[in-house]
Each structure stands twice: as C-alpha cells, then as structure tokens.
Design a protein around this motif. Structure first.
Motif, short mmCIF file in Angstrom:
data_model
loop_
_atom_site.label_atom_id
_atom_site.label_comp_id
_atom_site.label_asym_id
_atom_site.label_seq_id
_atom_site.Cartn_x
_atom_site.Cartn_y
_atom_site.Cartn_z
N LEU A 56 -1.69 7.14 -9.31
CA LEU A 56 -1.11 7.92 -8.50
C LEU A 56 -0.48 7.15 -7.36
O LEU A 56 0.59 7.38 -6.85
CB LEU A 56 -2.02 8.94 -8.00
N ALA A 57 -1.02 6.17 -6.80
CA ALA A 57 -0.17 5.11 -5.95
C ALA A 57 1.07 4.75 -6.60
O ALA A 57 2.15 4.54 -5.80
CB ALA A 57 -1.30 4.20 -5.26
N VAL A 58 1.03 4.27 -7.57
CA VAL A 58 2.14 3.69 -8.22
C VAL A 58 3.01 4.68 -8.40
O VAL A 58 4.50 4.56 -8.05
CB VAL A 58 1.74 3.04 -9.49
N LEU A 59 2.95 5.89 -9.03
CA LEU A 59 3.62 7.08 -9.25
C LEU A 59 4.30 7.56 -8.03
O LEU A 59 5.61 8.01 -7.81
CB LEU A 59 2.80 8.14 -9.95
N SER A 60 3.58 7.54 -6.84
CA SER A 60 4.21 8.03 -5.68
C SER A 60 4.68 6.87 -4.64
O SER A 60 5.41 7.42 -3.67
CB SER A 60 3.10 8.73 -4.78
N GLY A 61 4.79 5.77 -5.09
CA GLY A 61 5.60 4.64 -4.30
C GLY A 61 4.42 4.46 -2.86
O GLY A 61 4.93 4.32 -2.08
N ASP A 62 3.19 4.23 -3.36
CA ASP A 62 2.12 4.03 -2.05
C ASP A 62 2.21 5.02 -1.13
O ASP A 62 1.96 5.05 0.10
CB ASP A 62 2.52 2.63 -1.34
N ARG A 63 2.04 6.38 -1.53
CA ARG A 63 1.92 7.69 -0.68
C ARG A 63 0.56 8.32 -0.85
O ARG A 63 0.04 9.18 0.00
CB ARG A 63 3.25 8.55 -0.73
N PHE A 64 -0.06 7.72 -1.62
CA PHE A 64 -1.61 8.21 -2.04
C PHE A 64 -2.86 7.87 -1.27
O PHE A 64 -2.75 6.67 -0.70
CB PHE A 64 -1.97 7.82 -3.51
N VAL A 65 -3.32 8.65 -0.77
CA VAL A 65 -4.68 8.73 0.05
C VAL A 65 -5.72 9.13 -0.63
O VAL A 65 -5.91 10.14 -1.16
CB VAL A 65 -4.32 9.46 1.47
N LEU A 66 -6.73 8.24 -0.64
CA LEU A 66 -7.84 8.59 -1.52
C LEU A 66 -8.98 9.04 -0.47
O LEU A 66 -9.55 8.38 0.06
CB LEU A 66 -8.39 7.37 -2.14
N GLY A 67 -9.18 10.40 -0.33
CA GLY A 67 -10.27 10.68 0.07
C GLY A 67 -11.63 10.91 -0.42
O GLY A 67 -11.69 11.54 -1.65
N LEU A 68 -12.74 10.43 0.13
CA LEU A 68 -13.97 10.38 -0.56
C LEU A 68 -15.12 11.03 0.07
O LEU A 68 -15.05 11.00 1.50
CB LEU A 68 -14.20 8.89 -0.90
N GLY A 69 -15.94 11.71 -0.44
CA GLY A 69 -17.23 12.09 0.38
C GLY A 69 -18.44 11.99 -0.54
O GLY A 69 -18.45 11.80 -1.60
N LEU A 70 -19.69 12.55 0.05
CA LEU A 70 -20.68 12.88 -0.60
C LEU A 70 -20.85 13.85 -1.58
O LEU A 70 -21.67 14.20 -2.36
CB LEU A 70 -21.94 13.12 0.59
N GLY A 71 -20.10 15.27 -1.13
CA GLY A 71 -20.08 16.50 -1.92
C GLY A 71 -21.42 17.19 -1.15
O GLY A 71 -22.21 16.81 -0.71
N ASP A 72 -21.01 18.50 -1.95
CA ASP A 72 -22.20 19.53 -1.52
C ASP A 72 -22.75 20.32 -2.58
O ASP A 72 -21.77 20.74 -3.26
CB ASP A 72 -21.50 20.32 -0.36
N ASP A 73 -23.95 20.41 -2.90
CA ASP A 73 -24.65 21.38 -3.99
C ASP A 73 -24.80 22.73 -3.47
O ASP A 73 -25.67 23.26 -4.04
CB ASP A 73 -25.87 20.50 -4.26
#
Length: 261
Positions: free
Chosen positions: A92-109
C-alpha cells in the motif's frame, strides 16, 4: 504548529463498499481534507451488519487520491500475522507513493471480536503480542535480514523488499500508561477517550517525558458537530472528524466530506 484535519471513517452500513469509500476519499481530497483513515473491524455488535474489509478499502483510497494520507486506524496487531501485515503495508505504501500510515493497537474484545473467532481474548496477553509483533513488523519493514524466534511469532532468517517508508501510529485509551509509552517509540499516538481538551494537554506533558522523535504526531478524533476551537491549540497535530459507526446516512456523510475541514 499547523493542525492537520482528517476523516475517521467506519466502513459500515452504506459505507461497506470499497467503491463508495474510494468515491468519498476522492471527494475528501477535492474538499481539502489532509487524511482519510478507516476503522478496522470484523464485527461491531448487533447494530452493525455490513462491514467492508479495510485493506481493500485502503487500496481503493490509494488509487483514487494523490495527496491524502490514509490507512487503518487502527488494525489490532494481535489478531494479525506480522509477516503478512508487513507485505500488505509495504504494497500500500508503494501503491500510494508513500502516503500510507500504519495505525496499530491492542484491539477490544467488547463485542467478541477476538473470542468469537478463537483469537486471544486476554488484553494482557494481547499487549505482549503487540509488543513482540511490533518488533517483528518493524524489523521486516526495515529491509534488513531478520531472525526472530519468540513466544508468539517467528521470522527465520528472512529479508523483505521493498522497504518503503511509512509512519506507525499507536492507539491507546487516555489514562493508560502502556499505550503512551509504546507510541512514544514510534511515530504517533492516536488518543482514544479524551473527555475534553484539558486531557489533551495532560497527554502532551506525559509524552514529553518519553522524548518522542521530532515530527511525532498526536491524533484525536471528534464528532462532526463538536466545536474545534478549543482543540486546535492544545498540541494535537491531527484532529479527525468521526464518521459512524451507527445509523450512517450516506447523504449526510457526503455533506460532511464535501464541506471540507
């Protein structure tokens, strides 16, 4: 500091269609928004039935825009395989020309999003999985040789290319110390659950104790009808406008998007 403005979009209900998401992202760029970030869920309780896959939606955003930053906000790393996620993120970073931000977290059950599918329900265990998964993921994204063997993940003498640049933002609830410390080691902190702008000042103060890198992003989200004036000078580098999750009206969403930031 200039505060950038983005949209925080739940791809639910009438938005559970990557074509619609692509249309909205194109409209958002034309209207002057700076970012377009997507929720990543498999289910969201009884009031939400239709949900789109965030990675397909991100590809649609990448193809329909030229300037917007975008990405999942956030994907729960403990339900992902870091080696697969690294390939998806890099593409996705390549596809967008380095406009991709990877948001990560723990998640909630809270609605069984982990336990209903046999994934890890214990948040303490998921916290350890998140930390180890981040180590593996960032090593793979570096383009260097990786040899990791841990309690949750393995990467045996492998190297991933391409290795494009992408910021990693970590999410966490206000008041929880571990997410803030974790985020300070990366590129941004998406703060969930702020009661008011005074809470944001507390976050900024606590982050400074961990010496984040220059350019570190502090991200908050507000409802479309909230007054922004009290938030824009409190240290947030991004203020997102929330779209969803319940009773989404597509015409109203288009109105918010077209109105711009």
């Amino acid at each position: 500091m200039t505060t950038r403005r983005g949209l925080f979009v739940a791809p639910f209900g009438p938005l559970a269609d990557p074509r619609v998401i692509g249309d909205l992202a194109a409209a958002a760029e034309a209207a002057g928004w700076d970012g377009f970030f997507l929720w990543d869920h498999l289910q969201y309780g009884e009031r939400v039935a239709a949900i789109a896959d965030v990675w397909t939606c991100c590809a649609a955003v990448a193809m329909r825009t030229e300037r917007l930053l975008f990405g999942p906000m956030v994907t729960p790393l403990p339900r992902r395989r870091p080696q697969v996620l690294a390939r998806q993120a890099a593409s996705l970073a390549v596809l967008s020309g380095d406009r991709f931000v990877l948001g990560l977290g723990l998640g909630d059950d809270g609605v069984g999003e982990f336990s209903d599918f046999g994934d890890e329900p214990d948040p303490k265990v998921r916290g350890r999985m998140l930390d180890e998964g981040l180590d593996v993921l960032t090593a793979l994204l570096s383009g260097e040789q990786v040899d990791h063997g841990g309690p949750h993940y393995a990467a045996r003498d492998v190297r991933y290319l391409p290795a494009p640049h992408m910021p990693i933002w970590l999410a966490g609830r206000f008041g929880n110390k571990a997410p803030l410390r974790r985020a300070a080691r990366h590129d941004g902190f998406f703060v969930i659950g702020l009661d008011g702008p005074d809470d944001l000042e507390d976050v900024i103060t606590r982050l400074a104790e961990h010496d984040p890198a220059p350019g570190f992003e502090v991200v908050v989200d507000l409802q479309p009808d909230q007054d922004l004036s009290d938030w824009l000078d409190r240290g947030a580098s991004w203020v997102l406008t929330r779209i969803g999750p319940f009773d989404i009206d597509l015409d109203e969403v288009r109105r918010v998007v077209d109105a711009g930031p």
